[in-house]
Design an enzyme around this catalytic site. Structure first.
Site, PDB file in Angstrom:
ATOM      1  N   GLU A 190      -5.915   6.774  -2.621  1.00 25.20           N
ATOM      2  CA  GLU A 190      -5.899   5.831  -1.277  1.00 25.20           C
ATOM      3  C   GLU A 190      -6.156   4.415  -2.218  1.00 25.20           C
ATOM      4  O   GLU A 190      -5.661   3.211  -1.692  1.00 25.20           O
ATOM      5  CB  GLU A 190      -6.720   6.132  -0.149  1.00 25.20           C
ATOM      6  CG  GLU A 190      -6.111   7.162   0.678  1.00 25.20           C
ATOM      7  CD  GLU A 190      -4.980   6.113   1.386  1.00 25.20           C
ATOM      8  OE1 GLU A 190      -5.364   4.973   1.970  1.00 25.20           O
ATOM      9  OE2 GLU A 190      -3.942   6.904   1.484  1.00 25.20           O
ATOM     10  N   HIS A 230       1.788   4.447  -3.014  1.00 23.26           N
ATOM     11  CA  HIS A 230       1.511   5.778  -2.964  1.00 23.26           C
ATOM     12  C   HIS A 230       2.865   6.229  -3.649  1.00 23.26           C
ATOM     13  O   HIS A 230       2.916   7.422  -4.439  1.00 23.26           O
ATOM     14  CB  HIS A 230       1.772   6.434  -1.465  1.00 23.26           C
ATOM     15  CG  HIS A 230       0.497   6.223  -0.850  1.00 23.26           C
ATOM     16  ND1 HIS A 230      -0.578   6.900  -1.107  1.00 23.26           N
ATOM     17  CD2 HIS A 230      -0.026   5.767   0.402  1.00 23.26           C
ATOM     18  CE1 HIS A 230      -1.684   6.875  -0.590  1.00 23.26           C
ATOM     19  NE2 HIS A 230      -1.326   6.134   0.557  1.00 23.26           N
ATOM     20  N   HIS A 272       0.847  -1.019  -0.073  1.00 24.53           N
ATOM     21  CA  HIS A 272      -0.022  -0.010  -0.021  1.00 24.53           C
ATOM     22  C   HIS A 272       0.764   1.248   0.085  1.00 24.53           C
ATOM     23  O   HIS A 272       0.401   2.191  -0.814  1.00 24.53           O
ATOM     24  CB  HIS A 272      -0.994   0.021   1.157  1.00 24.53           C
ATOM     25  CG  HIS A 272      -1.825   1.293   1.620  1.00 24.53           C
ATOM     26  ND1 HIS A 272      -3.171   1.312   1.082  1.00 24.53           N
ATOM     27  CD2 HIS A 272      -1.466   2.456   1.935  1.00 24.53           C
ATOM     28  CE1 HIS A 272      -3.444   2.732   1.298  1.00 24.53           C
ATOM     29  NE2 HIS A 272      -2.356   3.137   2.010  1.00 24.53           N
ATOM     30  N   GLU A 273       1.942   1.243   0.997  1.00 27.33           N
ATOM     31  CA  GLU A 273       2.585   2.441   1.022  1.00 27.33           C
ATOM     32  C   GLU A 273       3.515   2.808  -0.193  1.00 27.33           C
ATOM     33  O   GLU A 273       3.567   3.780  -0.729  1.00 27.33           O
ATOM     34  CB  GLU A 273       3.399   2.456   2.371  1.00 27.33           C
ATOM     35  CG  GLU A 273       2.689   2.737   3.604  1.00 27.33           C
ATOM     36  CD  GLU A 273       1.818   3.842   3.787  1.00 27.33           C
ATOM     37  OE1 GLU A 273       2.194   4.982   3.051  1.00 27.33           O
ATOM     38  OE2 GLU A 273       0.718   3.689   4.327  1.00 27.33           O
ATOM     39  N   HIS A 295      -9.457   8.031   3.150  1.00 28.53           N
ATOM     40  CA  HIS A 295      -9.476   6.592   3.516  1.00 28.53           C
ATOM     41  C   HIS A 295     -10.699   6.008   3.648  1.00 28.53           C
ATOM     42  O   HIS A 295     -11.116   4.825   3.313  1.00 28.53           O
ATOM     43  CB  HIS A 295      -8.955   6.394   4.852  1.00 28.53           C
ATOM     44  CG  HIS A 295      -7.357   6.710   5.077  1.00 28.53           C
ATOM     45  ND1 HIS A 295      -7.064   8.003   5.214  1.00 28.53           N
ATOM     46  CD2 HIS A 295      -6.221   5.972   4.892  1.00 28.53           C
ATOM     47  CE1 HIS A 295      -5.627   8.405   5.298  1.00 28.53           C
ATOM     48  NE2 HIS A 295      -5.243   6.876   5.044  1.00 28.53           N
TER      49      HIS A 295
END
Length: 753
Positions: A412, A392, A388-389, A481
């Site tokens: 997100e 980004h 996920h990170e 989110h």
């Protein structure tokens, strides 16, 4: 003898239906020189030569990264009188010869016919700020966190800021708010303000305070602000993968967590895991790369609060390195995309940030990630959290979706999608060139939860009590989110399909066509379509309606305009109230193609199966020949292939409705040539002309003898800036006196919503 009847006797065996094959991204590209950028800006200005575009309008190259093999993707911000227009940009895909392959844009420039049938409002006459950059920064700090300290130097960019409003399409004029579909609304410019975009990267009371703030350059008023720190924090409710292989490097004293095979450059010269050793989240120091006398690391247990360097302390670093390796490998092995930016730039993860720190976050200032040990959570280094990170970082390098409103929700959602696909890849052995069909759990952060409740459910986002399952006009007001929820659900449906049982978590009442349970296309195809849309079509301002149109276009380019994959995209978005549903078998259903209906085809006889019907000009080029294979059907238009001086043109008049919310032109083009010199001799130019007078409104692309290909390639262009106009689409071929070049055209399509 006319070479057109002979030239491809040996070529008829070529595999021309190329869209079914998986395409990999190119190797890292060379950073453009100032001269290269200036040349590209000149070409973009020439491409945009149409009424309303004076020399005050130009472009500023913001980023370049690889496309599929042989292609480059350039993001060009729109400028007016030297100032960037916020949220207005073009994404241009070019091939090795510099020819335009596709163009996608969000056009918010003043005075141009962009989102509405009438031009955008004009700018204020005076573009001179009364506020200094220092004063703008001070105003932003005062509004966000007066007592904070700067972790990274603040910046203030003077720009033109469009203040947006929602406008209903003509078809939705009388609809109650509760019945609105995402395609019923469009974002239009209400008015413009001269403003500063202030970027603050601060810290206060043990927390990072990262904000982007828009400050009126005349009055100092705060026009808008949004958080810029991209984290996985949610409603709080491992170790996670048993014994795993990790890639380390040998040093004199033993080994270090530096993976020199993945990524180059960066702070540490390769992908690295460092020990922040409880450095304060207020201003975290990544520390030094993890080292160990032996190449056996960690004890597989949750961190107990003691040493960060013994076996127990190393476990968080093992989690991080395994996650980082698999994130890198998923995108490289499946898509050809190298590291976060596609250019193989190395990144790092710092473990043990803070004490019992319940967060993990990506920081684009260092293009790195920080992981806490958890308090309400377990250690935050689970595979989907890291995927996920790091996703980004991919977003920041490509679409750079603004982290607010619907675009923030999509930002997100992309990270949740990336986390799930990395999880599927890693838990099926972390090898191969496809995303496995299973292995991920469609729950974000389940492994780090002490209660077993994940942060987010992709199949039914509302199970967290905050995220909606479908689009509504209030979605843009939610925390990003939560506004990610509907797109997460769309992606689940696209991959896994839905259920017809109203009691099922995967049921959608918006799916009203046949079959009631839509069919999914699997993780691999869904990820390829999504990634292509993100990297080649999304802009920073992309909202849900725009995302639907661009994801659909990506599916059509990859798998065909009427493919099951394209139909699945339309049904998956319809399932979250973005667009209307359609039957799977026939590809039909829905409405007439404007506003919230299904896409309407504006090209007559785009596959040339009905001969010259709909077309004007050199219609003798339409037919079927044994020397050329069609893209589909039996006929096509074969321009060129003469081996002598020749000019051939095909045109068709088209109308793009003023109410259109999307207008996507695409066509299949195959080029082969007998030319051997590295000189342009033969060309095919695609233009839009005024219906009255024939003046060139835009040159979409020029193809030449320097760009032959072993098969058809789908070319696509966004024609939404021309909505409300009657125009002529023109394909004009010019051959020189010898050595043929063939431009074989098929499947011309202009689909509008």
């Amino acid at each position: 003898m006319n070479p057109r009847t002979l030239l491809l006797a040996a070529c008829s065996a070529l595999s021309l239906h190329a869209h079914a094959a998986a395409q990999l991204m190119s190797a890292p590209i060379t950073v453009a020189t100032p001269q290269d950028s200036a040349s590209l800006v000149a070409r973009l200005n020439a491409l945009e030569a149409r009424p309303g575009l004076t020399p005050d309008y130009s472009f500023r190259i913001s980023s370049q990264h690889p496309g599929v093999t042989g292609q480059k993707i350039t993001r060009a911000q729109h400028t007016y009188k030297g100032l960037r227009v916020f949220g207005s940009e073009s994404v241009v895909v070019t091939n090795a010869a510099g020819d335009i392959v596709s163009v996608s844009a969000a056009d918010r420039r003043p005075g141009l016919q962009a989102q509405a049938a009438t031009p955008n409002p004009p700018l204020p006459a005076d573009l001179t700020p009364t506020l200094s950059t220092d004063a703008a920064i001070a105003a932003a700090v005062q509004a966000v966190a007066p007592g904070a300290t700067h972790r990274w130097p603040p910046s203030a960019e003077l720009l033109i800021y469009p203040l947006m409003k929602s406008a209903r399409s003509a078809a939705a004029a009388g609809k109650p708010d509760s019945q609105l579909n995402a395609l019923d609304l469009e974002d239009v410019v209400d008015h413009y303000t001269l403003a500063y975009l202030v970027q603050l990267r601060m810290a206060l009371n043990g927390k990072l305070v990262y904000y982007d703030v828009v400050v009126d350059a005349k009055t100092g008023a705060i026009l808008k602000q949004w958080p810029a720190l991209q984290t996985v924090t949610g409603i709080g409710h491992s170790q996670y993968n048993g014994q795993v292989p990790i890639s380390t490097s040998a040093i004199a004293s033993g080994f270090q967590m530096l993976d020199s095979a993945r990524g180059t450059g960066g702070k540490y010269g390769g992908m690295a895991i460092t020990n922040a050793n409880h450095s304060s989240p207020n201003n975290p120091d990544p520390g030094s790369i993890y080292t160990n006398p032996s190449n056996t690391w960690g004890d597989g247990l949750q961190y107990n609060g003691g040493s960060t360097t013994n076996a127990n302390g190393q476990t968080a670093a093992v989690n991080a390195l395994w996650g980082l390796m698999n994130t890198y490998d998923t995108n490289k092995n499946v898509l050809g995309w190298q590291s976060l930016d596609g250019n193989n730039s190395a990144t790092y993860i710092a473990a043990h940030v803070g004490t019992s720190y319940d967060n993990a976050f990506y920081d684009d200032s260092c293009k790195c990630m920080y992981i806490g040990d958890g308090n309400s959570f377990l250690s935050l280094g689970a595979i989907d959290v890291i995927g996920h990170e790091m996703s980004h970082g991919v977003t920041a390098a490509t679409a750079d979706l603004t982290y607010a409103g619907e675009s923030g929700g999509l930002n997100e959602s992309n990270s949740d999608i990336g986390g799930e696909m990395v999880e599927a890849y890693a838990r099926n052995g972390g090898s191969g060139n496809v995303v496995p069909a299973s292995g991920n759990d469609w729950m974000i952060g389940k492994d780090i939860s002490k209660s077993g409740q994940p942060l987010r459910w992709m199949v039914k986002p509302s199970k967290d009590g905050h995220s909606p399952d479908a689009w509504s006009s209030t979605l843009k007001n939610l925390d990003v989110h939560y506004s990610s929820g509907p797109n997460n659900r769309m992606y689940y449906f696209l991959s896994q399909g839905s259920s017809a049982d109203p009691a099922s978590d995967s049921y959608s009442a918006y799916l009203t066509r046949t079959p009631a349970a839509m069919s999914g296309i699997g993780n691999d195809k869904a990820y390829r379509i999504w990634f292509k849309a993100l990297t080649t079509k999304f802009t920073s301002a992309t909202n849900y309606a725009d995302a639907r149109n661009k994801v659909l276009l990506a599916a059509q380019e990859l798998y065909g305009a009427t493919s099951k994959e394209a139909i699945a995209v339309q049904r998956a978005y319809a399932a979250i109230n973005v667009g209307t549903d359609m039957d799977e078998a026939s590809g039909g259903g829905g409405g007439g193609g404007d506003g919230g209906g299904e896409p309407a085809e504006r090209i007559v006889n785009g596959g040339f199966e009905n001969g010259a019907t709909g077309w004007s000009g050199s219609t003798f080029v339409i037919g079927a020949h044994p020397a050329q294979a069609p893209y589909e059907g039996t006929r096509y238009a074969w321009l060129g292939g003469n081996g002598r001086r020749a000019s051939e043109t095909l045109t068709q008049r088209i109308t793009i409705p003023a109410s259109a919310t999307s207008a996507q032109l695409s066509f299949a083009l195959h080029i082969d040539t007998d030319e051997t010199s590295n000189t342009v001799y033969d060309t095919l130019t695609v233009t839009l002309r005024a219906a009255t007078g024939g003046a060139v409104l835009a040159t979409l692309a020029t193809y030449t003898n320097l760009t032959p290909a072993d098969g058809y390639q789908i070319r696509s262009f966004d024609l939404l800036p021309f909505k409300g106009q009657n125009i002529i689409l023109s394909f004009a071929m010019r051959e020189d006196r010898s050595q043929q070049t063939s431009f074989v055209l098929d499947k011309v399509s202009l689909r509008t919503n």
